[in-house]
Design a protein around this motif. Structure first.
Motif, PDB file in Angstrom:
ATOM      1  N   SER A 287     -24.056  18.480 -86.459  1.00  0.00           N
ATOM      2  CA  SER A 287     -22.922  17.720 -86.228  1.00  0.00           C
ATOM      3  C   SER A 287     -23.671  16.681 -86.194  1.00  0.00           C
ATOM      4  CB  SER A 287     -21.594  18.274 -86.153  1.00  0.00           C
ATOM      5  OG  SER A 287     -22.591  18.475 -84.108  1.00  0.00           O
ATOM      6  N   PHE A 288     -24.767  16.349 -85.043  1.00  0.00           N
ATOM      7  CA  PHE A 288     -24.370  14.834 -84.519  1.00  0.00           C
ATOM      8  C   PHE A 288     -25.343  14.200 -85.452  1.00  0.00           C
ATOM      9  CE2 PHE A 288     -25.768  17.672 -80.874  1.00  0.00           C
ATOM     10  CZ  PHE A 288     -23.871  17.547 -79.933  1.00  0.00           C
ATOM     11  N   THR A 289     -26.176  14.583 -86.128  1.00  0.00           N
ATOM     12  CA  THR A 289     -26.966  14.238 -87.400  1.00  0.00           C
ATOM     13  C   THR A 289     -25.444  13.515 -88.635  1.00  0.00           C
ATOM     14  OG1 THR A 289     -28.391  15.907 -87.032  1.00  0.00           O
ATOM     15  CG2 THR A 289     -28.249  14.241 -89.043  1.00  0.00           C
ATOM     16  N   LYS A 290     -24.699  14.141 -88.830  1.00  0.00           N
ATOM     17  CA  LYS A 290     -23.862  13.793 -89.633  1.00  0.00           C
ATOM     18  C   LYS A 290     -23.361  12.605 -89.079  1.00  0.00           C
ATOM     19  CE  LYS A 290     -19.591  16.159 -92.000  1.00  0.00           C
ATOM     20  NZ  LYS A 290     -18.643  16.796 -92.382  1.00  0.00           N
ATOM     21  N   ALA A 291     -22.845  12.834 -87.876  1.00  0.00           N
ATOM     22  CA  ALA A 291     -22.171  11.224 -87.250  1.00  0.00           C
ATOM     23  C   ALA A 291     -22.880  10.216 -87.335  1.00  0.00           C
ATOM     24  CB  ALA A 291     -21.881  12.134 -85.583  1.00  0.00           C
ATOM     25  N   ASN A 292     -24.109  10.578 -87.599  1.00  0.00           N
ATOM     26  CA  ASN A 292     -25.166   9.119 -87.378  1.00  0.00           C
ATOM     27  C   ASN A 292     -25.501   9.282 -86.065  1.00  0.00           C
ATOM     28  OD1 ASN A 292     -25.115   9.112 -90.628  1.00  0.00           O
ATOM     29  ND2 ASN A 292     -22.718   8.073 -90.658  1.00  0.00           N
ATOM     30  N   LEU A 293     -25.694   9.672 -84.768  1.00  0.00           N
ATOM     31  CA  LEU A 293     -26.201   9.551 -83.792  1.00  0.00           C
ATOM     32  C   LEU A 293     -27.802   9.319 -84.048  1.00  0.00           C
ATOM     33  CD1 LEU A 293     -24.132  11.792 -81.106  1.00  0.00           C
ATOM     34  CD2 LEU A 293     -23.884   9.491 -81.747  1.00  0.00           C
ATOM     35  N   ASN A 294     -28.287   8.637 -83.092  1.00  0.00           N
ATOM     36  CA  ASN A 294     -29.407   8.615 -82.530  1.00  0.00           C
ATOM     37  C   ASN A 294     -29.690   9.189 -81.699  1.00  0.00           C
ATOM     38  OD1 ASN A 294     -31.866   7.712 -82.932  1.00  0.00           O
ATOM     39  ND2 ASN A 294     -31.365   5.865 -81.615  1.00  0.00           N
ATOM     40  N   TRP A 295     -29.970  10.707 -81.691  1.00  0.00           N
ATOM     41  CA  TRP A 295     -29.846  11.872 -80.722  1.00  0.00           C
ATOM     42  C   TRP A 295     -31.811  12.022 -80.867  1.00  0.00           C
ATOM     43  CZ3 TRP A 295     -31.303  16.799 -82.028  1.00  0.00           C
ATOM     44  CH2 TRP A 295     -31.279  17.397 -82.886  1.00  0.00           C
ATOM     45  N   ASP A 296     -31.786  12.775 -79.541  1.00  0.00           N
ATOM     46  CA  ASP A 296     -32.349  13.876 -79.228  1.00  0.00           C
ATOM     47  C   ASP A 296     -32.887  14.564 -77.706  1.00  0.00           C
ATOM     48  OD1 ASP A 296     -35.212  14.886 -79.512  1.00  0.00           O
ATOM     49  OD2 ASP A 296     -36.447  12.987 -78.877  1.00  0.00           O
ATOM     50  N   SER A 363     -43.743  23.906 -87.456  1.00  0.00           N
ATOM     51  CA  SER A 363     -42.363  24.861 -88.883  1.00  0.00           C
ATOM     52  C   SER A 363     -41.215  24.219 -88.366  1.00  0.00           C
ATOM     53  CB  SER A 363     -42.369  26.315 -88.958  1.00  0.00           C
ATOM     54  OG  SER A 363     -43.964  26.157 -88.741  1.00  0.00           O
ATOM     55  N   PHE A 364     -40.350  24.088 -86.933  1.00  0.00           N
ATOM     56  CA  PHE A 364     -39.205  24.756 -87.038  1.00  0.00           C
ATOM     57  C   PHE A 364     -39.078  23.133 -87.555  1.00  0.00           C
ATOM     58  CE2 PHE A 364     -35.217  23.152 -84.656  1.00  0.00           C
ATOM     59  CZ  PHE A 364     -34.614  24.529 -85.211  1.00  0.00           C
ATOM     60  N   GLY A 365     -37.360  23.652 -88.305  1.00  0.00           N
ATOM     61  CA  GLY A 365     -36.913  21.970 -89.091  1.00  0.00           C
ATOM     62  C   GLY A 365     -37.682  20.909 -90.140  1.00  0.00           C
ATOM     63  N   THR A 366     -38.656  20.917 -90.058  1.00  0.00           N
ATOM     64  CA  THR A 366     -39.400  20.416 -91.453  1.00  0.00           C
ATOM     65  C   THR A 366     -39.102  20.455 -92.213  1.00  0.00           C
ATOM     66  OG1 THR A 366     -40.359  22.483 -92.054  1.00  0.00           O
ATOM     67  CG2 THR A 366     -41.635  21.236 -90.693  1.00  0.00           C
ATOM     68  N   ASN A 367     -37.825  21.037 -93.202  1.00  0.00           N
ATOM     69  CA  ASN A 367     -37.385  21.077 -93.953  1.00  0.00           C
ATOM     70  C   ASN A 367     -35.619  19.591 -94.040  1.00  0.00           C
ATOM     71  OD1 ASN A 367     -38.886  21.807 -95.860  1.00  0.00           O
ATOM     72  ND2 ASN A 367     -38.225  23.617 -96.087  1.00  0.00           N
ATOM     73  N   VAL A 368     -35.720  19.692 -92.705  1.00  0.00           N
ATOM     74  CA  VAL A 368     -34.078  19.441 -92.422  1.00  0.00           C
ATOM     75  C   VAL A 368     -34.634  17.742 -91.462  1.00  0.00           C
ATOM     76  CG1 VAL A 368     -32.328  19.287 -90.790  1.00  0.00           C
ATOM     77  CG2 VAL A 368     -33.527  21.342 -91.139  1.00  0.00           C
ATOM     78  N   GLU A 369     -33.859  16.562 -92.010  1.00  0.00           N
ATOM     79  CA  GLU A 369     -34.545  15.496 -92.076  1.00  0.00           C
ATOM     80  C   GLU A 369     -33.791  15.200 -90.959  1.00  0.00           C
ATOM     81  OE1 GLU A 369     -33.166  10.952 -93.967  1.00  0.00           O
ATOM     82  OE2 GLU A 369     -31.966  12.449 -94.417  1.00  0.00           O
ATOM     83  N   GLY A 370     -32.525  15.252 -89.931  1.00  0.00           N
ATOM     84  CA  GLY A 370     -31.981  15.709 -88.874  1.00  0.00           C
ATOM     85  C   GLY A 370     -33.132  15.941 -87.204  1.00  0.00           C
ATOM     86  N   LEU A 371     -34.069  16.856 -87.977  1.00  0.00           N
ATOM     87  CA  LEU A 371     -35.199  17.219 -86.751  1.00  0.00           C
ATOM     88  C   LEU A 371     -36.475  16.634 -86.687  1.00  0.00           C
ATOM     89  CD1 LEU A 371     -33.855  21.127 -86.897  1.00  0.00           C
ATOM     90  CD2 LEU A 371     -33.191  19.104 -85.044  1.00  0.00           C
ATOM     91  N   ASN A 372     -36.744  15.796 -88.061  1.00  0.00           N
ATOM     92  CA  ASN A 372     -37.867  15.617 -88.071  1.00  0.00           C
ATOM     93  C   ASN A 372     -38.573  14.408 -86.835  1.00  0.00           C
ATOM     94  OD1 ASN A 372     -37.939  16.425 -90.532  1.00  0.00           O
ATOM     95  ND2 ASN A 372     -37.159  14.355 -92.015  1.00  0.00           N
ATOM     96  N   GLY A 373     -38.640  14.444 -86.061  1.00  0.00           N
ATOM     97  CA  GLY A 373     -39.673  13.536 -84.692  1.00  0.00           C
ATOM     98  C   GLY A 373     -39.008  14.401 -83.417  1.00  0.00           C
ATOM     99  N   LYS A 374     -37.630  15.106 -83.463  1.00  0.00           N
ATOM    100  CA  LYS A 374     -37.635  15.023 -82.320  1.00  0.00           C
ATOM    101  C   LYS A 374     -38.345  16.682 -81.432  1.00  0.00           C
ATOM    102  CE  LYS A 374     -33.669  14.113 -84.415  1.00  0.00           C
ATOM    103  NZ  LYS A 374     -33.168  12.579 -84.134  1.00  0.00           N
ATOM    104  N   ASN A 375     -37.821  16.706 -80.849  1.00  0.00           N
ATOM    105  CA  ASN A 375     -39.084  16.741 -78.869  1.00  0.00           C
ATOM    106  C   ASN A 375     -38.141  18.475 -79.234  1.00  0.00           C
ATOM    107  OD1 ASN A 375     -40.213  17.017 -76.342  1.00  0.00           O
ATOM    108  ND2 ASN A 375     -38.611  17.202 -75.536  1.00  0.00           N
ATOM    109  N   LEU A 376     -39.053  19.706 -79.976  1.00  0.00           N
ATOM    110  CA  LEU A 376     -39.218  20.548 -79.878  1.00  0.00           C
ATOM    111  C   LEU A 376     -39.381  21.229 -78.643  1.00  0.00           C
ATOM    112  CD1 LEU A 376     -40.232  20.592 -83.829  1.00  0.00           C
ATOM    113  CD2 LEU A 376     -37.946  20.652 -83.150  1.00  0.00           C
TER     114      LEU A 376
END
Length: 439
Positions: A287-296, A363-376
């Protein structure tokens, strides 16, 4: 779901049982040279026509989502298997299905729903014999997850297996707001005191606009608290240690005593870019990605006496019902859904796996654009221990609302900590007594 649909479902289940019976008994064990342990094939029962009926404890779980995330791959892997999902809603609760004799083979839900769904309905089924028969590896799951489900059973039975899509609580933050105000981002391993100082810095008025330093989803920090404090006492039907709950309430209420940082619309404030930090379950991130937030995200802050310990994870579990006529096929299908093969695909799509065989950092979120580069790394923190087992015969009531409402009264200044906890204790005792009178 109307009566006609329920009748149709019952007919479907009966038909599938007949198909299974006509095709002969369960797959016999291969010759000892091929299978010296005499363990049946992992998916032997799924090679024959069989219908497995599922239901979730959650009204919001739609048929469309289940078809897309589960059944599509099941049908590709096992063309003879017909998975059926019965959405939960008016006319199709588990009590409705019991009444009509259309009980699903497999249910799933968390520990807050397990009593109403499995235990009080007498649908729970001990999986121990199936674990032994299939030589199933339980070491792939965390001990905390297994202890959690064992501790809700009077006899300590393992009646469910931890489903994927884990929901640990994490600290989400708005990078743009931290950049705007020149404040360093939150980091893994922060204490609550450090977070409090950060929240004070980020709560401010700029150009006439109010910004909020901290917000939260209450259950993420109350029900799933890092101290593993249960709402219910282990020996009596009353509120668990008020001293421990007082510690949790006192720690959190100070954030709402920061001038300008109020309780209202907390998730909305974060989604709209008005709140700098928001504690919630991992599954809210889309939902944060959908809201166009620059989140981590960062790991959940820790209590000083519990360094390195995150939230208690509200695991979901797959359960096989006592009434199922296809227990082996249902078990085999569950083991596929929990297999490394299936969960790896789900992990790439942003569903946190329950098996420890998958490296989520890779592996986590590699197909999800909004998770790329997040602090896994925030997801690798040790979860808090399972809640302790309660004595047999006590009322297994759901107290999530009692605790969250009690804290809301404190956070909004309506009541002090002691008064609100005393009221929660009274509510819990009353609910427990009413439960016993209904039995």
């Amino acid at each position: 779901m109307n009566q006609a649909k329920l009748t149709l479902l019952g007919a479907l289940i009966m038909a599938s049982t007949a198909l299974t019976a006509c095709s002969g008994s369960m797959t016999s064990a291969p010759e000892s040279s091929q299978n010296p342990s005499n363990t049946p094939p992992a998916y032997g029962s799924l090679s024959k026509p069989v219908t497995i009926v599922f239901q979730s404890a959650y009204n919001e779980t739609s048929l469309e989502s289940v078809e897309q995330t589960m059944f599509k791959r099941v049908k590709e892997k096992f063309p003879n298997v017909t998975p059926v999902y019965v959405p939960r809603g008016k006319g199709s609760t588990i009590q409705d299905l019991i009444t009509t004799g259309s009980i699903p083979d497999v249910l799933w839900g968390n520990l807050s729903t397990v009593n109403d769904m499995m235990i009080s309905t007498k649908l729970s089924y001990d999986l121990t014999d199936l674990f032994k028969k299939y030589n199933y590896d339980l070491t792939q799951f965390s001990q905390t997850a297994l202890d959690g489900i064992r501790n809700v059973s009077d006899k300590g039975q393992l009646i469910g297996l931890p489903k994927n899509n884990l929901k640990p609580a994490v600290l989400f933050y708005n990078k743009d707001l931290f950049d705007k105000f020149g404040v360093t981002y939150p980091k893994d391993g922060m204490t609550w005191d450090e977070l409090y100082d950060l929240a004070k810095k980020m709560t401010r008025i700029e150009a006439g606009e109010q910004f909020y330093g901290f917000s939260m989803f209450p259950n993420a920090l109350l029900r799933d608290n890092s101290l593993s404090v249960a709402a219910m006492d282990a020996k009596e039907d009353k509120l668990n240690s008020s001293d421990q709950w007082s510690q949790i309430f006192t720690n959190l209420k100070r954030f709402y005593e920061i001038s300008g940082n109020d309780w209202k619309d907390q998730d909305k404030k974060f989604r709209e870019g008005k709140a700098a930090m928001f504690v919630d379950l991992l599954t809210s991130s889309p939902s944060f990605t959908k809201a166009n937030l620059n989140w981590d995200m960062a790991a959940l802050p820790v209590y000083k006496e519990m360094p390195g310990v995150g939230s208690r994870i509200p695991y979901d579990y797959y359960f096989i019902t006592q009434t199922s006529k296809n227990k082996e096929a249902a078990f085999e299908l569950i083991t596929f859904l929990l297999s490394e093969e299936f969960q790896l695909g789900d992990a790439k799509d942003g569903f946190l796996p329950s098996t420890t065989k998958i490296d989520i950092l890779k592996s986590f979120g590699t197909n999800v654009e909004g998770l790329n580069g997040k602090n896994l790394k925030a997801l690798t923190v040790k979860p808090a221990d399972a809640l302790p087992k309660r004595n047999p015969g006590l009322a297994p009531i759901n107290t999530d609302t009692n605790i969250s409402k009690a804290f809301e009264r404190v956070a909004t200044g309506a009541e002090d900590v002691n008064t609100s906890l005393r009221k929660a204790d009274e509510e819990i005792r009353k609910a427990a007594e009413e439960y016993k009178q209904r039995k």
